[in-house]
Design a protein around this motif. Structure first.
Motif, PDB file in Angstrom:
ATOM      1  N   ASP A 445       0.973  -1.325   0.220  1.00 52.08           N
ATOM      2  CA  ASP A 445      -0.003  -0.036   0.097  1.00 52.08           C
ATOM      3  C   ASP A 445       0.801   1.247  -0.134  1.00 52.08           C
ATOM      4  OD1 ASP A 445      -2.551  -1.457   0.158  1.00 52.08           O
ATOM      5  OD2 ASP A 445      -2.194  -1.563   2.409  1.00 52.08           O
ATOM      6  N   PHE A 446       0.621   2.297  -0.886  1.00 54.10           N
ATOM      7  CA  PHE A 446       1.314   3.480  -0.992  1.00 54.10           C
ATOM      8  C   PHE A 446       0.368   4.273  -0.434  1.00 54.10           C
ATOM      9  CE2 PHE A 446       2.647   0.579  -4.454  1.00 54.10           C
ATOM     10  CZ  PHE A 446       3.700   0.773  -4.401  1.00 54.10           C
ATOM     11  N   ALA A 447       0.559   5.170   0.613  1.00 60.08           N
ATOM     12  CA  ALA A 447      -0.152   6.020   1.386  1.00 60.08           C
ATOM     13  C   ALA A 447       0.637   7.642   1.316  1.00 60.08           C
ATOM     14  CB  ALA A 447      -0.840   5.597   2.416  1.00 60.08           C
ATOM     15  N   ARG A 448       0.005   8.455   0.571  1.00 63.01           N
ATOM     16  CA  ARG A 448       0.442   9.857   0.695  1.00 63.01           C
ATOM     17  C   ARG A 448       1.966   9.852   0.983  1.00 63.01           C
ATOM     18  NH1 ARG A 448      -4.115   9.389   3.168  1.00 63.01           N
ATOM     19  NH2 ARG A 448      -6.057  11.074   2.627  1.00 63.01           N
ATOM     20  N   ILE A 449       2.885   9.466  -0.115  1.00 64.84           N
ATOM     21  CA  ILE A 449       4.200   9.441  -0.080  1.00 64.84           C
ATOM     22  C   ILE A 449       4.641  10.666  -0.775  1.00 64.84           C
ATOM     23  CG2 ILE A 449       6.306   8.228  -1.130  1.00 64.84           C
ATOM     24  CD1 ILE A 449       4.577   5.626  -0.771  1.00 64.84           C
ATOM     25  N   ASP A 450       5.537  11.591  -0.366  1.00 70.94           N
ATOM     26  CA  ASP A 450       6.030  12.614  -0.796  1.00 70.94           C
ATOM     27  C   ASP A 450       7.003  12.249  -1.923  1.00 70.94           C
ATOM     28  OD1 ASP A 450       7.095  14.936  -1.236  1.00 70.94           O
ATOM     29  OD2 ASP A 450       7.635  15.706   0.879  1.00 70.94           O
ATOM     30  N   LEU A 451       6.919  12.531  -3.143  1.00 78.06           N
ATOM     31  CA  LEU A 451       7.933  12.381  -4.226  1.00 78.06           C
ATOM     32  C   LEU A 451       8.976  13.236  -4.061  1.00 78.06           C
ATOM     33  CD1 LEU A 451       8.373  10.834  -6.953  1.00 78.06           C
ATOM     34  CD2 LEU A 451       7.360  12.885  -8.107  1.00 78.06           C
ATOM     35  N   ALA A 452       8.999  14.166  -3.534  1.00 82.01           N
ATOM     36  CA  ALA A 452      10.173  15.297  -3.372  1.00 82.01           C
ATOM     37  C   ALA A 452      11.205  14.351  -2.561  1.00 82.01           C
ATOM     38  CB  ALA A 452       9.985  16.443  -2.714  1.00 82.01           C
ATOM     39  N   ARG A 453      10.694  13.617  -1.492  1.00 81.77           N
ATOM     40  CA  ARG A 453      11.307  13.208  -0.332  1.00 81.77           C
ATOM     41  C   ARG A 453      12.399  11.954  -1.000  1.00 81.77           C
ATOM     42  NH1 ARG A 453      15.045  12.561   2.393  1.00 81.77           N
ATOM     43  NH2 ARG A 453      14.992  11.221   4.599  1.00 81.77           N
ATOM     44  N   VAL A 454      11.468  11.218  -1.767  1.00 81.87           N
ATOM     45  CA  VAL A 454      11.796  10.077  -2.622  1.00 81.87           C
ATOM     46  C   VAL A 454      13.096  10.440  -3.489  1.00 81.87           C
ATOM     47  CG1 VAL A 454      11.488   7.950  -4.203  1.00 81.87           C
ATOM     48  CG2 VAL A 454       9.866   8.693  -2.185  1.00 81.87           C
ATOM     49  N   MET A 455      12.780  11.491  -4.208  1.00 81.75           N
ATOM     50  CA  MET A 455      13.780  12.093  -5.151  1.00 81.75           C
ATOM     51  C   MET A 455      14.704  13.063  -4.699  1.00 81.75           C
ATOM     52  SD  MET A 455      12.511  10.464  -7.832  1.00 81.75           S
ATOM     53  CE  MET A 455      13.221  11.459  -9.435  1.00 81.75           C
ATOM     54  N   GLN A 456      15.092  13.145  -3.486  1.00 83.47           N
ATOM     55  CA  GLN A 456      16.010  14.464  -2.984  1.00 83.47           C
ATOM     56  C   GLN A 456      17.443  14.050  -3.213  1.00 83.47           C
ATOM     57  OE1 GLN A 456      15.466  14.689   1.428  1.00 83.47           O
ATOM     58  NE2 GLN A 456      17.160  13.255   1.824  1.00 83.47           N
ATOM     59  N   ALA A 457      17.754  12.649  -3.322  1.00 84.33           N
ATOM     60  CA  ALA A 457      19.247  12.311  -3.575  1.00 84.33           C
ATOM     61  C   ALA A 457      19.816  12.790  -5.101  1.00 84.33           C
ATOM     62  CB  ALA A 457      19.398  10.754  -3.474  1.00 84.33           C
ATOM     63  N   THR A 458      18.414  13.251  -6.042  1.00 87.23           N
ATOM     64  CA  THR A 458      18.990  13.636  -7.455  1.00 87.23           C
ATOM     65  C   THR A 458      19.357  15.074  -6.950  1.00 87.23           C
ATOM     66  OG1 THR A 458      17.535  12.023  -8.328  1.00 87.23           O
ATOM     67  CG2 THR A 458      18.374  13.944  -9.566  1.00 87.23           C
ATOM     68  N   ALA A 459      20.455  15.538  -7.393  1.00 94.35           N
ATOM     69  CA  ALA A 459      21.003  16.717  -7.696  1.00 94.35           C
ATOM     70  C   ALA A 459      19.800  17.869  -8.354  1.00 94.35           C
ATOM     71  CB  ALA A 459      22.460  16.946  -7.951  1.00 94.35           C
ATOM     72  N   ASN A 460      19.738  18.994  -7.654  1.00 96.61           N
ATOM     73  CA  ASN A 460      18.841  20.058  -8.273  1.00 96.61           C
ATOM     74  C   ASN A 460      17.560  19.362  -8.646  1.00 96.61           C
ATOM     75  OD1 ASN A 460      20.903  21.694  -7.955  1.00 96.61           O
ATOM     76  ND2 ASN A 460      22.114  21.025  -9.866  1.00 96.61           N
ATOM     77  N   SER A 461      17.135  18.344  -8.375  1.00103.21           N
ATOM     78  CA  SER A 461      15.734  17.968  -8.650  1.00103.21           C
ATOM     79  C   SER A 461      14.731  18.542  -8.214  1.00103.21           C
ATOM     80  CB  SER A 461      15.460  16.166  -8.037  1.00103.21           C
ATOM     81  OG  SER A 461      14.237  15.765  -8.650  1.00103.21           O
ATOM     82  N   LYS A 462      13.810  19.003  -9.038  1.00104.05           N
ATOM     83  CA  LYS A 462      12.388  19.743  -8.530  1.00104.05           C
ATOM     84  C   LYS A 462      11.243  18.941  -8.678  1.00104.05           C
ATOM     85  CE  LYS A 462      14.229  24.158 -10.846  1.00104.05           C
ATOM     86  NZ  LYS A 462      13.987  25.178 -11.831  1.00104.05           N
ATOM     87  N   ALA A 463      11.459  17.483  -8.599  1.00107.10           N
ATOM     88  CA  ALA A 463      10.354  16.761  -8.271  1.00107.10           C
ATOM     89  C   ALA A 463       9.558  16.931  -7.189  1.00107.10           C
ATOM     90  CB  ALA A 463      10.800  15.294  -8.591  1.00107.10           C
TER      91      ALA A 463
END
Length: 719
Positions: A445-463
């Motif tokens: 189950d995926f519940a209210r997962i923050d994509l910015a938190r998931v993608m934060q390792a990517t430099a300069n990511s604005k996801a």
């Protein structure tokens, strides 16, 4: 006067007898030999030990402390081992001193000294439980009640000193694949120091070379229990190193220990032969903790260490007397890299050069390492693990909380929960053995997962954005790859307010492929994703598409196709249509096909005029039935909720998504409908059905490289 001679004659025989006895005693003293008792000793020892035992000489020094010494002691192998080339045991001499006075007055057997000079022994245990060190007729252990065993240890004699000079042991223990030569030496007592025991071992253990050095207290400490028994052990078994230092309390009564255990090596799975506990492959590790034990449990507590770039700590409790062995583990990490845990799902945290080459040539994208069922049957386990912070290069998460049971080979994953910002990724699963496979049922189950938190390792990511949804799986297999290849279930995933599309696709799908797809979509740079919905069932290892919707401020993209985990290939098509009249023209359908690891992006006929390039597409819009899942995953008032309602009531440009099966002007194109009536009629069409026949498979000449795709779409957008 005549009586005197008669009296003298009567006394003469008595004098003769006394003289004879005295002479005999004198002669016995002069010529006495304790060797006269050697045959008796040999006979008694042979009967007692159930194997032929001989001595060459017997020496006895009588006194308050009587000393008995035998020379050239030889104990032959028992019958099941008669073909062995070495004797079971032999020694140049054996000396035993007995405190006779202590025994006569206190009924306590005290042996001030046992001394062995140049002793050797050949100790063997076979896999069928037969051994040569159990002194029974058949070599099998004698079954005794537990109380009798305990009383036997309590009645052992008090030994003052066990002295071993130049001892040598050969130990072969087939159940553990051990074969070692051990040098044995003791040091004499000094003051309050009762001496030490030195063992140096070299040979093989569990099909790995082993060297070990042990320095312990005198063996008498095992029976006196007056002071803790000191232990200093160093072991190297193949690439694994271990040290054990401290002391043991009342060793004959299993009263506990104060031991510090440190072990390190390149892979924890190599510990299985040493511990009997199956552990998946791990990166290099180094762990230190406190080892304690009782009659029924071994406890490794308060340990701390490193495993790869992760820290690991906790408590491990084993009950080796149960069959299978019972293991209770409570583990924790302050920070853990997900790569280090890859072995627990069948991935390879560390790969050899040959494995890397094999992986590069393989078409499999999921871990395919089989779960070892026989090893799982070796234990019953209850494991909890909590990580305060998890990260790897692409998926930095916040927490992990997991608990699972292994019972008779069955795995019950009670929970595997990841905290991601304010959201949760929660999993449960059961894997029941069925022959060499596992009958598996799993849910995520995926519940209210923050994509910015998931993608934060990517430099300069604005996801950014919120992810929600569910995934289910039922299958039989013995690895992640085989389970997916035979699986049934599906995935419903929602991304709400997803942020900059150029910050997401290249990172998720890889730079080259992600940029090619962005170009193929034809969307303006830095377009914000309002909503992304994927509703994809899995049947017999093939993922199909009920719904694939990408909603931006300018356009709506719909998808259709399959992902085949049996062949590790995909065949997918996407079509983008404008929602904004200010945007002149957007590219039509394009395809992603080939191996999942290295797919090819192939534009549709609107670009190159190749009718064969466009496969049959049957697009359907998201059903209203998805709204409860969307609300659970990302919230009640999400843009995705409005997008689903908008697509159902007013398709983009008045064209029902199902009518966009082919680009206008191609052979199997369908004229766009412009009224609401066309929308209603399209909704009656069975989802997943195309209005035309599928096109033939793409030809090799119709494929383009990613660079050609980018150039073609760039040229199209400039017109």
């Amino acid at each position: 006067m005549t009586a005197a001679p008669d009296t003298q004659r009567a006394r003469h025989p008595v004098l003769k007898t006394l003289g004879g006895v005295a002479l005999a005693v004198l002669l016995l003293i002069l010529f006495w030999s304790w060797d006269w008792f050697v045959p008796l000793v040999n006979s008694k020892a042979t009967a007692l030990l159930h194997r032929k035992t001989t001595i060459a000489h017997l020496h006895v020094q009588l006194g308050r402390v009587t000393t008995i010494k035998v020379d050239a002691l030889r104990i032959e192998q028992p019958k099941p081992f008669e073909k062995e080339k070495d004797q079971f045991a032999q020694a140049k001499s054996l000396t035993v001193s007995v405190d006779v006075w202590s025994y006569l007055w206190h009924r306590r057997l005290r042996l001030p000294l046992i001394a062995l000079e140049q002793p050797t022994a050949d100790i063997i245990a076979l896999k069928n439980t037969v051994n040569n060190y159990t002194f029974t007729e058949d070599g099998k252990p004698e079954k005794k009640p537990e109380k009798q065993e305990n009383s036997a240890s309590a009645n052992l004699p008090e030994i003052g000193e066990l002295r071993i000079t130049d001892g040598a042991l050969h130990v072969r223990y087939d159940p553990l694949q051990a074969d070692m030569q051990i040098a044995v030496q003791t040091t004499p007592p000094k003051g309050n120091d009762r001496g030490t025991l030195h063992l140096d071992a070299k040979g093989g253990y569990a099909q790995q070379p082993i060297t070990a050095r042990f320095i312990g207290g005198a063996l008498l400490s095992f029976v006196t229990d007056k002071a803790p028994y000191p232990v200093d052990l160093t072991v190297q078994n193949g690439p694994t190193n271990a040290t054990l230092k401290g002391d043991v309390l009342h060793p004959m009564r299993f009263a506990g220990a104060h031991l510090k255990l440190h072990f390190a090596g390149p892979d924890m799975s190599l510990l299985y032969p040493l511990t009997g506990v199956p552990i998946p492959r791990t990166p290099a590790y180094s762990i230190t903790g406190n080892l304690d034990y009782s009659r029924n449990h071994i406890l490794f507590k308060d340990f701390e260490g490193k495993m790869g770039s992760s820290d690991i700590g906790g408590t491990l409790e084993l009950d080796p007397h149960q069959k299978p062995m019972n293991v209770e583990a409570n583990l924790r990490s302050r920070q853990v890299n997900l790569v280090d845990l890859g072995g627990f799902i069948g991935a390879k945290p560390t790969e050899t050069a040959s494995e890397k080459k094999q992986a590069a040539n393989s078409t499999t994208v999921l871990p395919d390492t089989p779960i070892n069922i026989p090893r799982l049957n070796a234990i019953n386990a209850h494991v909890t693990y909590r990580g305060a912070h998890i990260e790897n290069k692409k998926l930095p998460l916040d927490k992990i909380d997991t608990e699972f049971f292994i019972t008779n080979g069955e795995i019950n994953l009670k929970r595997l929960n990841f905290a991601v910002g304010n959201g949760t990724l929660a999993s449960t699963a059961t894997l029941k053995p069925d022959g060499s496979l596992f009958d598996t049922s799993a849910r995520i189950d995926f519940a209210r997962i923050d994509l910015a938190r998931v993608m934060q390792a990517t430099a300069n990511s604005k996801a950014r954005g919120i992810i929600g949804g569910h995934m289910t799986l039922k299958a039989k297999g013995n690895s992640i790859a085989s389970l997916m290849a035979a699986g049934n279930g599906g995935l419903t995933l929602v991304l709400d307010q997803g942020g900059d599309i150029t910050a997401i696709l290249p990172d998720i799908m890889g730079l080259q492929l992600g940029n090619a797809i962005l170009t193929a979509l034809g969307l303006p740079s830095h377009t914000d994703i309002k909503c992304f919905i994927a509703d994809m069932p899995l049947k017999n290892g093939i993922v199909s598409t009920n719904t694939l919707l990408l909603e931006t401020g300018e356009a709506r993209t719909l998808g259709r196709g399959t992902i085949n985990f049996k062949t590790n290939t995909l065949d997918y098509a996407l079509t983008t249509r404008s929602q904004n009249p200010t945007i002149a023209s957007l590219p039509g359908a394009f395809h992603i096909s080939g191996l999942i690891k290295s797919p090819t992006v192939l534009p549709g006929a609107e670009i190159l005029g190749r009718a064969a390039a466009a496969a049959g597409l049957g697009f359907v819009f998201p059903p209203l039935a998805l709204l409860p899942t969307i609300q659970f995953g990302v919230g009640d008032h999400s843009l995705c909720t409005r997008a689903v309602q908008a697509v159902n009531s007013n398709p983009a440009a008045g064209i029902a998504p199902g009518a966009l099966s082919h680009a206008v002007g191609t052979k199997r194109s369908v004229a766009p409908a412009t009224t609401r009536n066309s929308v209603k009629s399209s909704q009656k069409t069975k989802p997943g059905k195309s209005t035309g026949k599928p096109a033939a498979a793409h030809t090799q000449e119709g494929r383009m490289t990613p660079a050609e795709v980018r150039a073609a779409w760039a040229a199209k957008l400039k017109k």
